[in-house]
Design a protein around this motif. Structure first.
Motif, mmCIF file in Angstrom:
data_model
loop_
_atom_site.group_PDB
_atom_site.id
_atom_site.type_symbol
_atom_site.label_atom_id
_atom_site.label_comp_id
_atom_site.label_asym_id
_atom_site.label_seq_id
_atom_site.Cartn_x
_atom_site.Cartn_y
_atom_site.Cartn_z
ATOM 1 N N ARG A 27 0.714 -0.929 0.273
ATOM 2 C CA ARG A 27 -0.219 0.231 -0.198
ATOM 3 C C ARG A 27 0.543 1.447 0.119
ATOM 4 O O ARG A 27 0.515 2.130 -0.720
ATOM 5 C CB ARG A 27 -0.841 0.222 1.205
ATOM 6 C CG ARG A 27 -2.025 1.096 1.179
ATOM 7 C CD ARG A 27 -2.587 1.306 2.252
ATOM 8 N NE ARG A 27 -1.734 1.325 3.486
ATOM 9 C CZ ARG A 27 -2.100 1.453 4.484
ATOM 10 N NH1 ARG A 27 -3.465 1.413 5.181
ATOM 11 N NH2 ARG A 27 -1.392 1.244 6.341
ATOM 12 N N ALA A 28 1.887 1.262 0.875
ATOM 13 C CA ALA A 28 3.033 2.355 0.645
ATOM 14 C C ALA A 28 3.385 2.751 -0.214
ATOM 15 O O ALA A 28 3.430 3.646 -0.764
ATOM 16 C CB ALA A 28 3.991 2.259 1.836
ATOM 17 N N LEU A 153 6.028 10.287 2.746
ATOM 18 C CA LEU A 153 5.927 9.669 4.270
ATOM 19 C C LEU A 153 4.642 10.424 5.006
ATOM 20 O O LEU A 153 4.187 9.358 5.386
ATOM 21 C CB LEU A 153 7.539 10.098 4.704
ATOM 22 C CG LEU A 153 8.724 10.121 4.251
ATOM 23 C CD1 LEU A 153 9.774 10.697 4.322
ATOM 24 C CD2 LEU A 153 8.253 8.623 4.737
ATOM 25 N N ARG A 154 3.951 11.574 4.625
ATOM 26 C CA ARG A 154 2.947 11.709 5.399
ATOM 27 C C ARG A 154 2.029 11.347 4.428
ATOM 28 O O ARG A 154 1.406 11.025 4.975
ATOM 29 C CB ARG A 154 3.116 13.646 4.714
ATOM 30 C CG ARG A 154 4.111 13.566 6.141
ATOM 31 C CD ARG A 154 3.826 15.436 5.938
ATOM 32 N NE ARG A 154 4.426 16.334 6.885
ATOM 33 C CZ ARG A 154 4.824 17.637 7.379
ATOM 34 N NH1 ARG A 154 4.287 18.423 6.339
ATOM 35 N NH2 ARG A 154 5.563 18.335 8.077
ATOM 36 N N THR A 155 2.001 11.628 3.192
ATOM 37 C CA THR A 155 0.951 10.247 2.630
ATOM 38 C C THR A 155 0.745 8.839 3.105
ATOM 39 O O THR A 155 -0.271 8.254 3.326
ATOM 40 C CB THR A 155 1.727 10.033 0.894
ATOM 41 O OG1 THR A 155 1.695 11.401 0.838
ATOM 42 C CG2 THR A 155 0.168 9.919 0.586
ATOM 43 N N LEU A 280 15.894 11.904 5.503
ATOM 44 C CA LEU A 280 14.031 12.209 5.996
ATOM 45 C C LEU A 280 14.719 11.613 7.212
ATOM 46 O O LEU A 280 14.905 10.428 7.307
ATOM 47 C CB LEU A 280 13.556 11.769 5.100
ATOM 48 C CG LEU A 280 13.768 12.552 3.585
ATOM 49 C CD1 LEU A 280 13.635 11.480 3.043
ATOM 50 C CD2 LEU A 280 13.164 13.733 3.971
ATOM 51 N N PHE A 281 13.901 12.251 8.448
ATOM 52 C CA PHE A 281 13.538 11.425 10.020
ATOM 53 C C PHE A 281 12.698 11.496 9.489
ATOM 54 O O PHE A 281 11.360 12.207 9.847
ATOM 55 C CB PHE A 281 14.666 11.909 11.025
ATOM 56 C CG PHE A 281 16.163 12.032 10.682
ATOM 57 C CD1 PHE A 281 16.645 11.100 11.284
ATOM 58 C CD2 PHE A 281 16.788 12.995 9.971
ATOM 59 C CE1 PHE A 281 18.249 10.639 11.742
ATOM 60 C CE2 PHE A 281 17.847 12.341 10.061
ATOM 61 C CZ PHE A 281 19.053 11.003 10.669
ATOM 62 N N ALA A 282 11.900 10.427 11.058
ATOM 63 C CA ALA A 282 10.808 9.912 11.328
ATOM 64 C C ALA A 282 11.557 10.311 12.815
ATOM 65 O O ALA A 282 11.948 10.105 13.007
ATOM 66 C CB ALA A 282 10.185 8.793 10.958
ATOM 67 N N GLU A 283 10.207 9.706 13.698
ATOM 68 C CA GLU A 283 10.643 10.133 14.914
ATOM 69 C C GLU A 283 10.616 8.935 15.553
ATOM 70 O O GLU A 283 11.779 8.939 16.131
ATOM 71 C CB GLU A 283 8.640 9.700 15.838
ATOM 72 C CG GLU A 283 8.528 11.348 15.613
ATOM 73 C CD GLU A 283 6.792 11.250 16.352
ATOM 74 O OE1 GLU A 283 6.079 9.869 16.834
ATOM 75 O OE2 GLU A 283 6.158 12.310 16.880
ATOM 76 N N ASN A 309 12.513 0.686 6.667
ATOM 77 C CA ASN A 309 12.880 1.608 7.299
ATOM 78 C C ASN A 309 11.608 2.380 7.889
ATOM 79 O O ASN A 309 11.479 2.324 9.140
ATOM 80 C CB ASN A 309 13.013 3.224 6.624
ATOM 81 C CG ASN A 309 14.833 3.068 6.669
ATOM 82 O OD1 ASN A 309 15.791 1.954 7.621
ATOM 83 N ND2 ASN A 309 15.594 3.297 6.089
ATOM 84 N N LEU A 310 10.394 1.445 6.892
ATOM 85 C CA LEU A 310 9.114 2.324 7.375
ATOM 86 C C LEU A 310 8.095 1.363 7.568
ATOM 87 O O LEU A 310 7.254 1.707 8.388
ATOM 88 C CB LEU A 310 8.785 2.824 5.415
ATOM 89 C CG LEU A 310 8.939 4.108 4.716
ATOM 90 C CD1 LEU A 310 9.206 4.195 4.023
ATOM 91 C CD2 LEU A 310 9.696 5.252 6.006
ATOM 92 N N VAL A 311 8.017 0.019 6.943
ATOM 93 C CA VAL A 311 6.809 -0.352 7.625
ATOM 94 C C VAL A 311 7.506 -0.679 8.983
ATOM 95 O O VAL A 311 8.449 -1.068 9.387
ATOM 96 C CB VAL A 311 7.263 -2.202 7.316
ATOM 97 C CG1 VAL A 311 6.545 -3.221 7.868
ATOM 98 C CG2 VAL A 311 7.056 -1.954 5.148
ATOM 99 N N GLY A 312 6.352 -0.977 9.182
ATOM 100 C CA GLY A 312 7.255 -1.114 11.077
ATOM 101 C C GLY A 312 6.591 -0.095 12.344
ATOM 102 O O GLY A 312 6.038 0.644 13.919
#
Lengths: 377, 216
Positions: A27-28, A153-155, A280-283, A309-312
């Motif tokens: 989906r991402a 990333l926000r999407t 790019l960083f997420a929390e 890096n994103l899944v999870g």
């Protein structure tokens, strides 16, 4: 039915992704590709394998030690498995799309494989998603790519996105302008990057003072940028800093709520970058990176996200409810239920009791011929 | 927010820095017999953990702790890209050196080496150090008592921390080459520094001030 456990062992850094994660990833990827497409980025799909000589030349050189090789028995040449798709996109832009009008906007998603992971990121296979903007050195191109990366990333639901802006060539070019050899400059730049200040202080002189100031100018853009602009830099490095400041202005106007930080000494992971770059960083950690590079001799910039890096990090979506359809249910009914947001599971044998079969297969409803009815527990 | 500090001798030297930087742990922290590993501080939301010196960079690299204090020897051994070392606290000073038996030194010509066998707690640093001059180092990883290795035939050379040199001497060894100078550094997790720049820079600044105040 179950195979011996040892036969299911996978090599280090490789794994099977099951329903929840695969769905999240698919989906991402889909959402990000749609966003890129909507912004005028054309999808391209280069192959998994290429000749080593092509894949690992030019901007691909730094990938040589990360890439698996195999022998092509047809051509008797070595092939390499891609560890990063960006050099492939640059190759497509210079060959098949050499005559396409510039600026060229390309997007892609695909699997990449590397020889070894790191302790922090042990995965050896991941899905890379990215886009490249080729043939423009404008500050507007830098801003477009960074904003698009943040939007991507926000999407997909990543929260707390922040962008660290970097000038990976600054320290190295500064050291070289002070007559350090390539090897010495490389070693020093690595020490600077890890903030090993004692190593810098040992350099002494003007360059050490400048680097000290550069290191001090990292952090939130509001405090770091004014002091960065106040440093007395040689003209070549001054230009880089002014380019950075101009891009920051564009970003602040377009997305006032975005957390921007600056780090002028960061270089790692930017082996082929030639100018303004970003992480790019997420929390929870690093979510992707990008920046300026040369596609052949054309100015280009782009970003890549890797899904491991994103899944999870993403919210798990509630799986759709399943309806068990007894044998003989018409296709029109199946379609209408799917249209209402249900997943349908078709019975393959007529003579099994619908209720218990539905429960066994994880369906909360069955179809009684006119409507869905809940399965009793 | 979590600060990781090393157990052992460095902790005593470190204690005044913590105090100066405004990290005041609960009383149990100073009780050497306490079995607790995690302690609260007077600062709400700030905890302190006591871990083995070799584990501090690992806690910080993975973001389990945002700040830590680690020796340069350990930092160089792991060489985590996600650990920044912004401040040298100038404590725990010593050096990492190559040593060999005193009676071997006279007849030994390092220029002829192509391969050496070395007992060390630092296999990664040792391999890199010898590789730089074209020598392949076969490392035997030990966790302590390196000085015994030459006399018992485990390896002729060792790479180990040296401060006064007394331990080497007592075991009939001579320091023949310095690999690096070592001191304790304040370390910071990279992601934390990027995503919470104000908070983390403030802690780094507090340690800087503490370090300046204590140096005088």
């Amino acid at each position: 039915m179950r195979m011996p456990a040892t036969a299911s062992l996978l090599p280090a850094g490789l794994r099977d992704m099951l329903a929840a994660e695969s769905r999240q990833e698919a989906r991402a990827v889909w959402q990000i590709l749609c966003l890129m497409q909507a912004n005028g980025y054309e999808l391209v799909k280069p192959p998994l394998l290429e000749f080593e000589d092509t894949l690992l030349s030019g901007s691909g050189q730094s990938l040589a030690r990360h890439s698996f090789r195999l022998m092509d028995s047809l051509s008797q040449q070595m092939m390499a498995l891609r560890a990063d798709m960006t050099p492939q996109i640059a190759r497509v832009a210079r060959s098949r799309l050499a005559n396409a009008p510039r600026p060229l906007r390309l997007a892609y998603a695909g699997e990449v494989v590397r020889i070894s992971g790191t302790q922090l990121r042990p995965e050896r296979q991941s899905c890379q998603i990215g886009c490249e903007l080729i043939g423009s050195d404008s500050i507007h191109a830098d801003a477009e790519i960074i904003l698009l990366a943040v939007e991507a990333l926000r999407t997909i639901g990543v929260r707390g996105v922040s962008v660290d802006l970097n000038t990976p060539t600054l320290v190295l070019s500064l050291l070289q302008s002070y007559d350090y050899s390539q090897a010495d400059a490389d070693e020093l730049a690595a020490a600077v990057e890890r903030r090993h200040l004692t190593r810098v202080q040992r350099l002494g002189g003007e360059v050490s003072a400048i680097i000290d100031q550069l290191i001090a100018c990292s952090g939130s853009v509001n405090t770091a940028l004014p002091s960065l602009l106040a440093i007395g830099l040689p003209p070549a490095q001054r230009t880089q800093v002014e380019h950075l400041a101009a891009v920051v202005n564009l970003l602040k106007t377009a997305m006032p709520d975005l957390l921007l930080t600056i780090d002028c000494v960061e270089r790692r992971g930017f082996e082929y970058q030639t100018g303004l770059s970003f992480t790019l960083f997420a929390e929870t950690g690093e979510a992707g990176r990008g920046g300026r590079y040369l596609a052949g001799n054309e100015a280009a910039t782009g970003f890549t996200l890797t899904t491991d890096n994103l899944v999870g990090v993403l919210d798990t979506d509630a799986p759709q409810e399943k309806v068990y359809l007894p044998g003989g249910t018409l296709p029109a009914i199946r379609a209408s239920l799917q249209g209402r947001g249900y997943v349908t599971v078709q019975a393959l044998e007529d003579n099994l009791p619908a209720g218990s079969e539905a429960a066994r297969l994880g369906c909360r409803y069955t179809w009684d011929g006119s409507d869905i009815i809940p399965v009793e527990d | 927010m979590i600060v990781a500090v090393p157990t052992g001798r460095i902790l005593k030297e470190l204690r005044p820095f913590l105090e100066r930087a405004g990290i005041r742990p609960e009383a149990e922290f100073d009780d050497e017999n306490s079995r607790a590993l995690r302690f609260s501080t007077l600062t709400p939301g700030l905890d302190i953990i006591r871990v083995r010196p070799f584990d501090v960079p690992t806690f910080v690299a993975f973001g389990a702790a945002e700040l830590g204090i680690a020796g340069y020897d350990v930092l160089a051994e792991f060489d985590y890209p996600d650990v920044y070392a912004p401040l040298d606290l100038n404590i725990g000073k010593c050096r990492l050196s190559v040593a060999e038996p005193a009676d071997m030194v006279a007849g030994d010509d390092p220029a002829r080496w192509s391969h050496v066998r070395v007992a060390t707690k630092y296999p990664s640093i040792t391999r890199r150090h010898f590789a730089k001059r074209g020598v392949q180092a076969e490392c035997i990883k030990l966790n302590g008592a390196m000085e015994l290795a030459p006399s018992l035939g485990l390896s002729q050379r060792i790479v180990d921390l040296v401060s006064s040199g007394a331990t080497l001497k007592a075991n009939g060894l001579v320091e023949i080459e310095r690999v690096m100078d070592v001191s304790s550094r304040l370390i910071v997790n990279r992601v934390a520094l990027k995503t919470r720049p104000a908070e983390l820079s403030d802690w780094v600044r507090r340690f800087e001030e503490a370090s300046e105040a204590l140096a005088v």
